[in-house]
Design an enzyme around this catalytic site. Structure first.
Site, mmCIF file in Angstrom:
data_model
loop_
_atom_site.group_PDB
_atom_site.id
_atom_site.type_symbol
_atom_site.label_atom_id
_atom_site.label_comp_id
_atom_site.label_asym_id
_atom_site.label_seq_id
_atom_site.Cartn_x
_atom_site.Cartn_y
_atom_site.Cartn_z
ATOM 1 N N HIS A 315 -47.271 8.071 23.370
ATOM 2 C CA HIS A 315 -46.528 8.854 24.025
ATOM 3 C C HIS A 315 -47.258 10.034 24.862
ATOM 4 C CE1 HIS A 315 -42.419 8.110 21.818
ATOM 5 N NE2 HIS A 315 -43.391 7.419 21.251
ATOM 6 N N GLU A 401 -50.333 11.090 21.457
ATOM 7 C CA GLU A 401 -49.697 12.088 22.701
ATOM 8 C C GLU A 401 -50.808 12.182 23.451
ATOM 9 O OE1 GLU A 401 -46.692 12.889 22.845
ATOM 10 O OE2 GLU A 401 -45.922 12.722 20.819
HETATM 11 O O1 0X9 Z 1 -40.709 13.674 19.348
HETATM 12 C C1 0X9 Z 1 -41.399 12.558 19.465
HETATM 13 O O2 0X9 Z 1 -40.838 11.300 19.492
HETATM 14 C C2 0X9 Z 1 -42.841 12.429 19.708
HETATM 15 N N1 0X9 Z 1 -43.197 13.340 20.825
HETATM 16 S S1 0X9 Z 1 -42.730 13.405 22.320
HETATM 17 O O3 0X9 Z 1 -43.218 14.720 22.873
HETATM 18 N N2 0X9 Z 1 -43.533 11.855 23.073
HETATM 19 O O4 0X9 Z 1 -41.299 13.116 22.408
HETATM 20 C C3 0X9 Z 1 -43.492 12.686 18.497
HETATM 21 C C4 0X9 Z 1 -43.315 11.553 17.284
HETATM 22 C C5 0X9 Z 1 -44.126 11.649 16.250
HETATM 23 N N3 0X9 Z 1 -43.697 10.978 15.093
HETATM 24 C C6 0X9 Z 1 -42.708 11.049 14.151
HETATM 25 N N4 0X9 Z 1 -42.423 12.224 14.194
HETATM 26 N N5 0X9 Z 1 -42.475 10.054 13.512
HETATM 27 ZN ZN ZN Z 2 -42.312 10.700 23.706
#
Ligand code: 0X9
Ligand code: ZN
Length: 440
Positions: A315, A401
């Site tokens: 991500h 990330e």
């Molecule tokens: O929010 C998310 O899905 C991810 N960040 S983003 O800024 N790319 O949207 C982080 C996800 C981390 N993993 C979990 N929380 N399972």
């Molecule tokens: Zn993301």
């Protein structure tokens, strides 16, 4: 005669309106209640489905707190306009400009219409979905001798599009690592980085360069560069800041957040039941064709005798190396336990993977990534990383990330594709090395 001044005023007003929602502001140490108020401000020009400001970080923060039990949010980055500034003023908060011209930065990411792809390297520019798919096929043709396989589609999307993939390597023992990019449509650096590491793995393997050559004999790498082709296409055609897939929801809104739709603690923290929310979890675990395709892919390869060892979901942005869990904070006790921390049984191994990737990146580019539990960023359940951990032999699922730390955020200049690819390639080699060391 009297019309000229009126015209002038209209033009001025239009200019002001056109500029609204073109700035990303950052706020630090904001009380959760204040953060919720900021996230509710209206912003017609921000392009969100619910007509509110677009919260870039914490991603998709809307009505529900993403930090359960926490009274403040360390860092908030919000795209908005005058109304946002007005609300910040009322709440006594200081807004700092993080990115002054979102549309300008986004426009610079798209190559001019008259550009010729051959004039520059593939990784010097961002690419459309069809350009990515045909480049994947070219890699297959160019490196066919390495054992690479082109998979037309792992499943079809809501809009009937293919989700193409590549399987790299030749592992006689059928060990596999899964690499997924592009689940969130607006995070363009993710597919671009997947494409960079694919080409580098293939060319290193073909020319016998180590450690890639040895690693790809021990583990195969299954790569999905764009898990969400519908969303990705939409960011090129209509709304650069689109995050979710393009599911047509029952209430007339569009999109499910694929990273809230995996079948692991689905529906818990940091996911929304409201369809128009950017973190909408869908109607049930694996309700979406894209996530279901990943589920089926795992099942099919397992049925064919493969041992899927580990996997990474890529991500942007934030420069973070996130390990499980994402569905519960380490400061909480696991359900049924009396005391914290709630961390996986192999926490020390996963922490080591994270530290090693961080070192590999720092050595390559000097960039500093933070290695932590996913939920320390914010609690979000139903994520790919947590699900991958439950489904893999080494109980190993990571979320990366990528660059940057918010200067450009989702509109990272194309000149950063190669350096990001280079540092993530080194991180991936370190990761694959760790996986191979952990083989039974
Ligand atoms: O929010 C998310 O899905 C991810 N960040 S983003 O800024 N790319 O949207 C982080 C996800 C981390 N993993 C979990 N929380 N399972
Ligand atoms: Zn993301």
């Amino acid at each position: 005669m009297s019309r000229a001044p009126v015209m002038g005023a209209t033009l001025l007003l239009l200019a002001v309106l056109a500029d609204a929602g073109n700035v990303v502001y950052s706020f630090t140490d904001v009380a959760a209640a204040h953060a919720a108020k900021l996230a509710e401000v209206r912003c017609a020009a921000c392009g969100t489905e619910d007509g509110k400001v677009d919260v870039w970080h914490p991603d998709g923060f809307s009505r529900e707190s993403v930090h359960p039990g926490s009274t403040s949010i360390r860092l908030l980055e919000i795209r908005g306009g005058d109304e946002l500034l007005q609300m910040a003023r009322e709440l006594g908060l200081t807004a700092r400009i993080k990115l002054g011209d979102v549309r300008g930065a986004a426009a610079k990411q798209v190559p001019p219409a008259n550009h010729t792809a051959s004039a520059r390297g593939f990784h010097d520019e961002y690419h459309t979905m069809s350009e990515i798919a045909s480049q994947m096929y070219s890699y297959y043709q160019q490196y066919v001798g390495t054992g690479v396989e082109y998979v037309d589609s792992i499943g079809s999307t809501n809009d009937g599009a293919a989700i193409p993939a590549l399987r790299l390597g030749r592992s006689t023992r059928k060990n596999m690592v899964f690499l997924q990019c592009g689940a969130h449509a607006r995070e363009w650096i993710s597919p671009a980085t997947c494409m960079y590491v694919v080409e580098k793995l293939l060319s290193d393997q073909q020319s016998g360069r180590e450690p890639a050559a040895t690693l790809l004999n021990a583990v195969e790498v299954f790569v999905v560069p764009v898990l969400n082709p519908d969303g990705y296409r939409y960011t090129w055609s209509t709304n650069r800041m689109w995050r979710k897939n393009r599911r047509s929801n029952a209430d007339g809104s569009f999109g499910v957040d694929l990273n809230r739709n995996y079948d692991d603690h689905w529906g818990r923290c940091g996911s929304s039941a409201v369809p128009s929310s950017d973190t909408y979890r869908g109607t049930g675990p694996f309700s979406e064709p894209e996530t279901r395709a990943v589920e089926r892919l795992f099942a099919d390869y397992k049925a064919a005798g493969y041992r899927i060892q580990a996997g990474i979901d890529v991500h942007a942005y934030g420069q973070l190396i996130l390990r499980p869990y994402g569905w519960i904070l380490p400061t909480e006790p696991c359900p049924g336990e009396s005391s914290p921390p709630c961390v996986p049984p192999n926490e020390h191994i996963l922490a080591r993977f994270g530290e090693d990737m961080k070192s590999a990146i720092r050595e390559e580019s000097g960039k500093v990534y933070t290695s932590e539990h996913a939920a320390e960023l914010y609690c979000a359940a139903g994520g790919a990383d947590d699900w991958i951990a439950t489904e893999t032999m080494q109980a190993n699922g990571f979320c990366l990330e990528l660059r940057d730390t918010g200067n450009y955020g989702f509109v990272l200049p194309a000149s950063e594709i190669v350096p990001t690819g280079q540092e993530i390639y080194k991180a991936l080699l370190s990761y694959l090395g760790g996986v191979v060391d952990g083989l039974e």
